[in-house]
Motif scaffolding. Structure first.
Motif, PDB file in Angstrom:
ATOM      1  N   THR A   1       0.867  -1.174   0.000  1.00 35.63           N
ATOM      2  CA  THR A   1       0.000   0.000   0.000  1.00 35.63           C
ATOM      3  C   THR A   1       0.907   1.229   0.000  1.00 35.63           C
ATOM      4  O   THR A   1       2.096   1.140   0.303  1.00 35.63           O
ATOM      5  N   ASP A   2       0.339   2.378  -0.346  1.00 28.62           N
ATOM      6  CA  ASP A   2       1.096   3.628  -0.343  1.00 28.62           C
ATOM      7  C   ASP A   2       1.216   4.160   1.082  1.00 28.62           C
ATOM      8  O   ASP A   2       0.291   4.017   1.884  1.00 28.62           O
ATOM      9  N   ILE A   3       2.327   4.783   1.376  1.00 28.35           N
ATOM     10  CA  ILE A   3       2.553   5.300   2.730  1.00 28.35           C
ATOM     11  C   ILE A   3       1.569   6.413   3.062  1.00 28.35           C
ATOM     12  O   ILE A   3       0.984   6.425   4.134  1.00 28.35           O
ATOM     13  N   VAL A   4       1.338   7.341   2.197  1.00 28.57           N
ATOM     14  CA  VAL A   4       0.511   8.507   2.534  1.00 28.57           C
ATOM     15  C   VAL A   4      -0.987   8.263   2.389  1.00 28.57           C
ATOM     16  O   VAL A   4      -1.778   9.055   2.883  1.00 28.57           O
ATOM     17  N   GLU A   5      -1.383   7.195   1.738  1.00 27.76           N
ATOM     18  CA  GLU A   5      -2.807   6.931   1.525  1.00 27.76           C
ATOM     19  C   GLU A   5      -3.355   5.991   2.580  1.00 27.76           C
ATOM     20  O   GLU A   5      -2.702   5.034   2.983  1.00 27.76           O
ATOM     21  N   LYS A   6      -4.589   6.276   3.019  1.00 32.71           N
ATOM     22  CA  LYS A   6      -5.288   5.402   3.946  1.00 32.71           C
ATOM     23  C   LYS A   6      -6.451   4.751   3.201  1.00 32.71           C
ATOM     24  O   LYS A   6      -6.874   5.228   2.159  1.00 32.71           O
ATOM     25  N   GLY A   7      -6.960   3.639   3.742  1.00 33.55           N
ATOM     26  CA  GLY A   7      -8.110   2.981   3.150  1.00 33.55           C
ATOM     27  C   GLY A   7      -7.825   1.523   2.871  1.00 33.55           C
ATOM     28  O   GLY A   7      -6.753   1.004   3.175  1.00 33.55           O
ATOM     29  N   LYS A   8      -8.808   0.864   2.268  1.00 34.94           N
ATOM     30  CA  LYS A   8      -8.662  -0.553   1.943  1.00 34.94           C
ATOM     31  C   LYS A   8      -8.135  -0.714   0.530  1.00 34.94           C
ATOM     32  O   LYS A   8      -8.529   0.012  -0.377  1.00 34.94           O
ATOM     33  N   LYS A   9      -7.241  -1.688   0.376  1.00 37.14           N
ATOM     34  CA  LYS A   9      -6.669  -1.979  -0.935  1.00 37.14           C
ATOM     35  C   LYS A   9      -6.558  -3.488  -1.068  1.00 37.14           C
ATOM     36  O   LYS A   9      -6.208  -4.177  -0.117  1.00 37.14           O
ATOM     37  N   SER A  10      -6.849  -4.012  -2.262  1.00 33.77           N
ATOM     38  CA  SER A  10      -6.811  -5.453  -2.519  1.00 33.77           C
ATOM     39  C   SER A  10      -5.753  -5.791  -3.553  1.00 33.77           C
ATOM     40  O   SER A  10      -5.501  -5.011  -4.476  1.00 33.77           O
ATOM     41  N   PHE A  11      -5.162  -6.976  -3.372  1.00 32.36           N
ATOM     42  CA  PHE A  11      -4.161  -7.487  -4.299  1.00 32.36           C
ATOM     43  C   PHE A  11      -4.469  -8.954  -4.570  1.00 32.36           C
ATOM     44  O   PHE A  11      -4.799  -9.698  -3.648  1.00 32.36           O
ATOM     45  N   GLU A  12      -4.344  -9.376  -5.812  1.00 30.79           N
ATOM     46  CA  GLU A  12      -4.442 -10.794  -6.165  1.00 30.79           C
ATOM     47  C   GLU A  12      -3.033 -11.361  -6.135  1.00 30.79           C
ATOM     48  O   GLU A  12      -2.145 -10.836  -6.827  1.00 30.79           O
ATOM     49  N   ILE A  13      -2.809 -12.383  -5.318  1.00 32.77           N
ATOM     50  CA  ILE A  13      -1.470 -12.957  -5.190  1.00 32.77           C
ATOM     51  C   ILE A  13      -1.555 -14.474  -5.280  1.00 32.77           C
ATOM     52  O   ILE A  13      -2.586 -15.066  -4.990  1.00 32.77           O
ATOM     53  N   THR A  14      -0.477 -15.081  -5.687  1.00 35.91           N
ATOM     54  CA  THR A  14      -0.350 -16.534  -5.692  1.00 35.91           C
ATOM     55  C   THR A  14       0.774 -16.895  -4.739  1.00 35.91           C
ATOM     56  O   THR A  14       1.917 -16.462  -4.926  1.00 35.91           O
ATOM     57  N   LEU A  15       0.434 -17.667  -3.711  1.00 31.98           N
ATOM     58  CA  LEU A  15       1.427 -18.082  -2.727  1.00 31.98           C
ATOM     59  C   LEU A  15       1.966 -19.452  -3.098  1.00 31.98           C
ATOM     60  O   LEU A  15       1.207 -20.348  -3.466  1.00 31.98           O
ATOM     61  N   VAL A  16       3.283 -19.583  -3.028  1.00 29.39           N
ATOM     62  CA  VAL A  16       3.972 -20.851  -3.257  1.00 29.39           C
ATOM     63  C   VAL A  16       4.714 -21.194  -1.966  1.00 29.39           C
ATOM     64  O   VAL A  16       4.884 -20.338  -1.101  1.00 29.39           O
ATOM     65  N   PRO A  17       5.148 -22.427  -1.800  1.00 25.08           N
ATOM     66  CA  PRO A  17       5.854 -22.785  -0.564  1.00 25.08           C
ATOM     67  C   PRO A  17       7.063 -21.878  -0.304  1.00 25.08           C
ATOM     68  O   PRO A  17       7.811 -21.529  -1.212  1.00 25.08           O
ATOM     69  N   GLY A  18       7.212 -21.485   0.958  1.00 27.40           N
ATOM     70  CA  GLY A  18       8.320 -20.644   1.375  1.00 27.40           C
ATOM     71  C   GLY A  18       7.899 -19.683   2.465  1.00 27.40           C
ATOM     72  O   GLY A  18       6.773 -19.720   2.957  1.00 27.40           O
ATOM     73  N   THR A  19       8.819 -18.791   2.830  1.00 29.57           N
ATOM     74  CA  THR A  19       8.590 -17.822   3.895  1.00 29.57           C
ATOM     75  C   THR A  19       8.343 -16.442   3.305  1.00 29.57           C
ATOM     76  O   THR A  19       9.093 -15.982   2.441  1.00 29.57           O
ATOM     77  N   TYR A  20       7.306 -15.779   3.788  1.00 26.95           N
ATOM     78  CA  TYR A  20       6.907 -14.452   3.338  1.00 26.95           C
ATOM     79  C   TYR A  20       7.105 -13.462   4.482  1.00 26.95           C
ATOM     80  O   TYR A  20       6.973 -13.817   5.656  1.00 26.95           O
ATOM     81  N   THR A  21       7.407 -12.215   4.122  1.00 29.93           N
ATOM     82  CA  THR A  21       7.632 -11.168   5.107  1.00 29.93           C
ATOM     83  C   THR A  21       6.718  -9.992   4.796  1.00 29.93           C
ATOM     84  O   THR A  21       6.569  -9.600   3.642  1.00 29.93           O
ATOM     85  N   TYR A  22       6.107  -9.438   5.856  1.00 34.30           N
ATOM     86  CA  TYR A  22       5.355  -8.202   5.692  1.00 34.30           C
ATOM     87  C   TYR A  22       5.910  -7.172   6.670  1.00 34.30           C
ATOM     88  O   TYR A  22       6.293  -7.495   7.795  1.00 34.30           O
ATOM     89  N   VAL A  23       6.015  -5.927   6.202  1.00 36.28           N
ATOM     90  CA  VAL A  23       6.605  -4.839   6.988  1.00 36.28           C
ATOM     91  C   VAL A  23       5.888  -3.533   6.684  1.00 36.28           C
ATOM     92  O   VAL A  23       5.217  -3.393   5.662  1.00 36.28           O
ATOM     93  N   CYS A  24       6.081  -2.584   7.567  1.00 36.08           N
ATOM     94  CA  CYS A  24       5.818  -1.177   7.274  1.00 36.08           C
ATOM     95  C   CYS A  24       7.183  -0.628   6.880  1.00 36.08           C
ATOM     96  O   CYS A  24       8.106  -0.623   7.706  1.00 36.08           O
ATOM     97  N   ASP A  25       7.341  -0.214   5.646  1.00 37.73           N
ATOM     98  CA  ASP A  25       8.663   0.195   5.172  1.00 37.73           C
ATOM     99  C   ASP A  25       9.322   1.287   6.027  1.00 37.73           C
ATOM    100  O   ASP A  25      10.500   1.162   6.356  1.00 37.73           O
ATOM    101  N   PRO A  26       8.612   2.367   6.426  1.00 40.32           N
ATOM    102  CA  PRO A  26       9.295   3.387   7.232  1.00 40.32           C
ATOM    103  C   PRO A  26       9.656   2.916   8.643  1.00 40.32           C
ATOM    104  O   PRO A  26      10.493   3.515   9.299  1.00 40.32           O
ATOM    105  N   HIS A  27       9.012   1.858   9.128  1.00 39.74           N
ATOM    106  CA  HIS A  27       9.229   1.395  10.501  1.00 39.74           C
ATOM    107  C   HIS A  27       9.508  -0.107  10.519  1.00 39.74           C
ATOM    108  O   HIS A  27       9.044  -0.837  11.393  1.00 39.74           O
ATOM    109  N   SER A  28      10.288  -0.586   9.566  1.00 42.74           N
ATOM    110  CA  SER A  28      10.479  -2.031   9.376  1.00 42.74           C
ATOM    111  C   SER A  28      11.164  -2.724  10.548  1.00 42.74           C
ATOM    112  O   SER A  28      10.968  -3.926  10.749  1.00 42.74           O
ATOM    113  N   SER A  29      11.922  -1.990  11.348  1.00 43.59           N
ATOM    114  CA  SER A  29      12.603  -2.653  12.472  1.00 43.59           C
ATOM    115  C   SER A  29      11.643  -3.022  13.599  1.00 43.59           C
ATOM    116  O   SER A  29      11.907  -3.950  14.357  1.00 43.59           O
TER     117      SER A  29
END
Length: 140
Positions: free
Chosen positions: A103-131
């Protein structure tokens, strides 16, 4: 003696009206720094296109990012729905198979993405506060 009216000072009257309009939310008593936990729900078998499963996540309004219900994910097609509640955060998911959506940093609201998950490890972060705002999940 003629009765006199007691006048309520205008600032107090405005404050009372503003507070009266703030009630009735559906946060079930959660404070402003808490977010509702996202859940994974099975909608139909994953057969491609826009059918399959939905993953719900959120970021903000405080320094909270979540994507719950990811304990037993299997490979397949998913719709990722993110509720971005703050203009200082984003939700960025990366992982195997070329998954890289945000999602965009400055925009608020709901956003949808179509994704295909394959075996493995996924990471989600807030880019400005990733630590401090991050998480992972594994797809089998």
């Amino acid at each position: 003696m003629i009765p006199t009216r007691t006048l309520v000072p205008l600032p107090i009257l405005l404050l009372a009206l503003a507070l009266a309009g703030c009630g009735g939310g559906s946060d079930n008593g959660a404070s402003g720094d808490q977010t509702r936990t996202a859940e994974t729900t099975q909608q139909s078998p994953a057969t491609g296109g826009d059918s399959g499963q939905t993953l719900n996540g959120s970021v903000g309004p405080g320094f909270v990012i979540s994507l719950a219900g990811t304990e037993n994910l299997t490979e397949g097609d998913y719709t990722l729905v993110i509720d971005d509640k703050a203009s200082i955060h984003n939700f960025h998911l990366t992982g195997p198979g070329g998954v890289d959506v945000a999602t965009d940093i400055v925009e608020k609201g709901k956003k949808s993405f179509e994704i295909t998950l394959v075996p493995g490890t996924y990471t989600y972060v807030c880019d400005p506060h990733s630590s401090s705002m991050n998480g992972t999940f594994t797809v089998s």
